[in-house]
Design a protein around this motif. Structure first.
Motif, PDB file in Angstrom:
ATOM      1  N   ALA A 155       0.819  -1.212   0.000  1.00  0.00           N
ATOM      2  CA  ALA A 155       0.000   0.000   0.000  1.00  0.00           C
ATOM      3  C   ALA A 155       0.855   1.264   0.000  1.00  0.00           C
ATOM      4  O   ALA A 155       0.455   2.292  -0.547  1.00  0.00           O
ATOM      5  CB  ALA A 155      -0.936  -0.004   1.207  1.00  0.00           C
ATOM      6  N   ARG A 156       2.039   1.184   0.608  1.00  0.00           N
ATOM      7  CA  ARG A 156       2.899   2.376   0.671  1.00  0.00           C
ATOM      8  C   ARG A 156       3.366   2.795  -0.715  1.00  0.00           C
ATOM      9  O   ARG A 156       3.360   3.975  -1.055  1.00  0.00           O
ATOM     10  CB  ARG A 156       4.106   2.097   1.563  1.00  0.00           C
ATOM     11  N   TRP A 157       3.767   1.816  -1.522  1.00  0.00           N
ATOM     12  CA  TRP A 157       4.297   2.118  -2.849  1.00  0.00           C
ATOM     13  C   TRP A 157       3.270   1.909  -3.956  1.00  0.00           C
ATOM     14  O   TRP A 157       3.566   2.137  -5.128  1.00  0.00           O
ATOM     15  CB  TRP A 157       5.529   1.257  -3.121  1.00  0.00           C
ATOM     16  N   GLN A 158       2.067   1.450  -3.560  1.00  0.00           N
ATOM     17  CA  GLN A 158       0.994   1.239  -4.529  1.00  0.00           C
ATOM     18  C   GLN A 158       1.442   0.309  -5.662  1.00  0.00           C
ATOM     19  O   GLN A 158       1.269   0.597  -6.852  1.00  0.00           O
ATOM     20  CB  GLN A 158       0.506   2.573  -5.100  1.00  0.00           C
ATOM     21  N   GLU A 159       2.005  -0.842  -5.260  1.00  0.00           N
ATOM     22  CA  GLU A 159       2.442  -1.823  -6.230  1.00  0.00           C
ATOM     23  C   GLU A 159       2.461  -3.203  -5.584  1.00  0.00           C
ATOM     24  O   GLU A 159       2.385  -3.335  -4.363  1.00  0.00           O
ATOM     25  CB  GLU A 159       3.823  -1.480  -6.787  1.00  0.00           C
ATOM     26  N   TRP A 160       2.575  -4.237  -6.410  1.00  0.00           N
ATOM     27  CA  TRP A 160       2.651  -5.603  -5.913  1.00  0.00           C
ATOM     28  C   TRP A 160       4.102  -5.958  -5.609  1.00  0.00           C
ATOM     29  O   TRP A 160       5.001  -5.659  -6.390  1.00  0.00           O
ATOM     30  CB  TRP A 160       2.104  -6.586  -6.945  1.00  0.00           C
ATOM     31  N   GLY A 161       4.311  -6.625  -4.459  1.00  0.00           N
ATOM     32  CA  GLY A 161       5.633  -7.113  -4.113  1.00  0.00           C
ATOM     33  C   GLY A 161       6.436  -6.118  -3.296  1.00  0.00           C
ATOM     34  O   GLY A 161       6.002  -5.021  -2.964  1.00  0.00           O
ATOM     35  N   GLY A 162       7.646  -6.550  -2.930  1.00  0.00           N
ATOM     36  CA  GLY A 162       8.527  -5.691  -2.155  1.00  0.00           C
ATOM     37  C   GLY A 162       8.365  -5.821  -0.662  1.00  0.00           C
ATOM     38  O   GLY A 162       9.103  -5.197   0.107  1.00  0.00           O
ATOM     39  N   ILE A 163       7.381  -6.608  -0.203  1.00  0.00           N
ATOM     40  CA  ILE A 163       7.180  -6.841   1.222  1.00  0.00           C
ATOM     41  C   ILE A 163       6.931  -8.328   1.435  1.00  0.00           C
ATOM     42  O   ILE A 163       6.585  -9.048   0.509  1.00  0.00           O
ATOM     43  CB  ILE A 163       5.998  -6.011   1.787  1.00  0.00           C
ATOM     44  N   HIS A 164       7.115  -8.766   2.692  1.00  0.00           N
ATOM     45  CA  HIS A 164       6.914 -10.181   3.007  1.00  0.00           C
ATOM     46  C   HIS A 164       5.456 -10.554   2.735  1.00  0.00           C
ATOM     47  O   HIS A 164       4.543  -9.863   3.170  1.00  0.00           O
ATOM     48  CB  HIS A 164       7.255 -10.447   4.475  1.00  0.00           C
ATOM     49  N   PRO A 165       5.227 -11.652   2.013  1.00  0.00           N
ATOM     50  CA  PRO A 165       3.844 -11.987   1.643  1.00  0.00           C
ATOM     51  C   PRO A 165       3.011 -12.600   2.763  1.00  0.00           C
ATOM     52  O   PRO A 165       1.795 -12.704   2.641  1.00  0.00           O
ATOM     53  CB  PRO A 165       4.039 -13.007   0.507  1.00  0.00           C
ATOM     54  N   GLY A 166       3.638 -13.032   3.859  1.00  0.00           N
ATOM     55  CA  GLY A 166       2.926 -13.767   4.895  1.00  0.00           C
ATOM     56  C   GLY A 166       1.784 -13.001   5.526  1.00  0.00           C
ATOM     57  O   GLY A 166       1.877 -11.788   5.746  1.00  0.00           O
ATOM     58  N   PRO A 167       0.683 -13.684   5.862  1.00  0.00           N
ATOM     59  CA  PRO A 167      -0.496 -13.017   6.431  1.00  0.00           C
ATOM     60  C   PRO A 167      -0.300 -12.541   7.866  1.00  0.00           C
ATOM     61  O   PRO A 167      -1.118 -11.781   8.367  1.00  0.00           O
ATOM     62  CB  PRO A 167      -1.572 -14.112   6.360  1.00  0.00           C
ATOM     63  N   GLU A 168       0.773 -12.985   8.519  1.00  0.00           N
ATOM     64  CA  GLU A 168       1.016 -12.538   9.889  1.00  0.00           C
ATOM     65  C   GLU A 168       1.610 -11.132   9.924  1.00  0.00           C
ATOM     66  O   GLU A 168       1.659 -10.498  10.981  1.00  0.00           O
ATOM     67  CB  GLU A 168       1.943 -13.513  10.617  1.00  0.00           C
ATOM     68  N   GLU A 169       2.052 -10.639   8.776  1.00  0.00           N
ATOM     69  CA  GLU A 169       2.618  -9.300   8.705  1.00  0.00           C
ATOM     70  C   GLU A 169       1.504  -8.249   8.681  1.00  0.00           C
ATOM     71  O   GLU A 169       0.434  -8.489   8.115  1.00  0.00           O
ATOM     72  CB  GLU A 169       3.482  -9.151   7.454  1.00  0.00           C
ATOM     73  N   PRO A 170       1.718  -7.069   9.278  1.00  0.00           N
ATOM     74  CA  PRO A 170       0.693  -6.020   9.245  1.00  0.00           C
ATOM     75  C   PRO A 170       0.522  -5.458   7.847  1.00  0.00           C
ATOM     76  O   PRO A 170       1.410  -5.560   7.001  1.00  0.00           O
ATOM     77  CB  PRO A 170       1.253  -4.966  10.213  1.00  0.00           C
ATOM     78  N   GLY A 171      -0.624  -4.866   7.609  1.00  0.00           N
ATOM     79  CA  GLY A 171      -0.910  -4.274   6.305  1.00  0.00           C
ATOM     80  C   GLY A 171      -2.084  -4.958   5.632  1.00  0.00           C
ATOM     81  O   GLY A 171      -2.773  -5.782   6.233  1.00  0.00           O
ATOM     82  N   GLU A 172      -2.312  -4.594   4.375  1.00  0.00           N
ATOM     83  CA  GLU A 172      -3.446  -5.160   3.642  1.00  0.00           C
ATOM     84  C   GLU A 172      -3.205  -6.632   3.335  1.00  0.00           C
ATOM     85  O   GLU A 172      -2.135  -7.017   2.880  1.00  0.00           O
ATOM     86  CB  GLU A 172      -3.657  -4.392   2.339  1.00  0.00           C
ATOM     87  N   HIS A 173      -4.204  -7.459   3.595  1.00  0.00           N
ATOM     88  CA  HIS A 173      -4.131  -8.878   3.279  1.00  0.00           C
ATOM     89  C   HIS A 173      -4.679  -9.100   1.875  1.00  0.00           C
ATOM     90  O   HIS A 173      -5.805  -9.531   1.676  1.00  0.00           O
ATOM     91  CB  HIS A 173      -4.907  -9.685   4.318  1.00  0.00           C
ATOM     92  N   ARG A 174      -3.832  -8.799   0.915  1.00  0.00           N
ATOM     93  CA  ARG A 174      -4.241  -8.818  -0.489  1.00  0.00           C
ATOM     94  C   ARG A 174      -3.066  -9.292  -1.327  1.00  0.00           C
ATOM     95  O   ARG A 174      -1.955  -8.753  -1.195  1.00  0.00           O
ATOM     96  CB  ARG A 174      -4.667  -7.406  -0.891  1.00  0.00           C
ATOM     97  N   TRP A 175      -3.299 -10.313  -2.162  1.00  0.00           N
ATOM     98  CA  TRP A 175      -2.217 -10.901  -2.925  1.00  0.00           C
ATOM     99  C   TRP A 175      -2.599 -11.093  -4.388  1.00  0.00           C
ATOM    100  O   TRP A 175      -3.763 -11.358  -4.697  1.00  0.00           O
ATOM    101  CB  TRP A 175      -1.828 -12.279  -2.365  1.00  0.00           C
ATOM    102  N   ARG A 176      -1.604 -11.022  -5.247  1.00  0.00           N
ATOM    103  CA  ARG A 176      -1.747 -11.443  -6.631  1.00  0.00           C
ATOM    104  C   ARG A 176      -1.046 -12.790  -6.754  1.00  0.00           C
ATOM    105  O   ARG A 176       0.157 -12.900  -6.499  1.00  0.00           O
ATOM    106  CB  ARG A 176      -1.118 -10.426  -7.578  1.00  0.00           C
ATOM    107  N   THR A 177      -1.800 -13.828  -7.117  1.00  0.00           N
ATOM    108  CA  THR A 177      -1.251 -15.171  -7.210  1.00  0.00           C
ATOM    109  C   THR A 177      -1.311 -15.668  -8.651  1.00  0.00           C
ATOM    110  O   THR A 177      -1.930 -15.040  -9.503  1.00  0.00           O
ATOM    111  CB  THR A 177      -2.023 -16.154  -6.307  1.00  0.00           C
ATOM    112  N   ARG A 178      -0.704 -16.806  -8.887  1.00  0.00           N
ATOM    113  CA  ARG A 178      -0.730 -17.391 -10.232  1.00  0.00           C
ATOM    114  C   ARG A 178      -2.135 -17.822 -10.633  1.00  0.00           C
ATOM    115  O   ARG A 178      -2.408 -18.067 -11.808  1.00  0.00           O
ATOM    116  CB  ARG A 178       0.214 -18.602 -10.285  1.00  0.00           C
ATOM    117  N   TYR A 179      -3.040 -17.905  -9.639  1.00  0.00           N
ATOM    118  CA  TYR A 179      -4.413 -18.337  -9.912  1.00  0.00           C
ATOM    119  C   TYR A 179      -5.392 -17.170 -10.027  1.00  0.00           C
ATOM    120  O   TYR A 179      -6.519 -17.341 -10.502  1.00  0.00           O
ATOM    121  CB  TYR A 179      -4.896 -19.260  -8.797  1.00  0.00           C
TER     122      TYR A 179
END
Length: 241
Positions: A155-179
């Motif tokens: 959310a800070r950089w308004q892009e996908w990636g660059g942060i740990h993907p794990g759900p235990e991390e704070p922030g938006e729980h939103r992912w782009r996956t291969r599916y």
């Protein structure tokens, strides 16, 4: 009361977050150094606070301010009309719901938000699969995220990636996956679902009455959809009623 839509939105959000925190207006005032009367005016929609004041209030509630833009009301109406003319099975296919569910494996989940509303008959604009996942199932969820090469929304950089993907991390729980895109609400216990059958598959879905409590954006769209039905002279029956 001011006629500002933004003032009404801030009023509703502040009151909701304060009540979730279990605070009175006086207690919140003591935390952030404002007057109880001033907070009451904001919550009534009589006063539109400045950005600094809004940030002080939300910081005192353990929240932060985020600026977003959305379509104009007329565009939302057009999107609702367009969605009403589509076939549910086709929309589910476009969202790759079944592929994501199959990839989750045995991970316990319940469909929530706009996805839950869609499966219960509300033709809302939905752009991602939304699920609820228990916090204690985070390790299993992490396995899915690793396997699906997930990139988390930054959310800070308004892009996908660059942060740990794990759900235990704070922030938006939103992912782009291969599916496809996936959003998750992490909770202590899963909401009690209703079973919705579509084709040869049955989905565990959060009931609409609960969705309207847990997902403010979907609740607003549902309200708009029902008001449009009423204005058109149709009784808002069915699953979305």
């Amino acid at each position: 009361m001011t006629e500002s839509r933004l003032a009404r939105e801030i009023a509703r959000t502040l009151r909701h977050e304060r009540e979730l925190a279990g605070l009175t207006q006086a207690a919140l005032a003591a935390r952030c150094g404002l007057s109880q009367a001033g907070i009451a005016r904001i919550e009534r929609g009589d006063r539109l606070p400045g950005l600094t004041t809004a940030e002080r209030l939300l910081t005192a509630l353990g929240r932060q301010l985020r600026i977003e833009v959305e379509a104009l009301d007329s565009h939302l109406d057009a999107a609702l009309d367009e969605m009403a003319g589509t076939v549910l099975a086709e929309r589910v296919e476009d969202l790759r719901l079944d592929r994501i569910i199959e990839a989750l494996g045995g991970l316990p989940y319940v469909l929530t938000g706009g996805m839950a509303a869609l499966l219960q008959g509300a033709p809302l604009p939905v752009d991602a699969v939304e699920i609820a996942v228990r916090r204690r199932d985070s390790p299993q969820f992490n396995t899915f995220l690793d396997r699906s090469h997930a990139q988390r929304w930054n959310a800070r950089w308004q892009e996908w990636g660059g942060i740990h993907p794990g759900p235990e991390e704070p922030g938006e729980h939103r992912w782009r996956t291969r599916y496809g895109e996936l959003r998750a609400r992490m909770c202590e216990e899963l909401p009690e679902p209703v079973e919705i059958r579509l084709g040869d598959r049955t989905y565990p879905v959060e009931p609409l009455v609960e969705v309207e409590v847990t997902d403010r954006r979907t609740a607003e769209l549902l309200g708009r959809y029902r008001r449009r039905l009423t204005a058109a002279g149709a009784a808002p029956g069915g699953s979305a009623g």
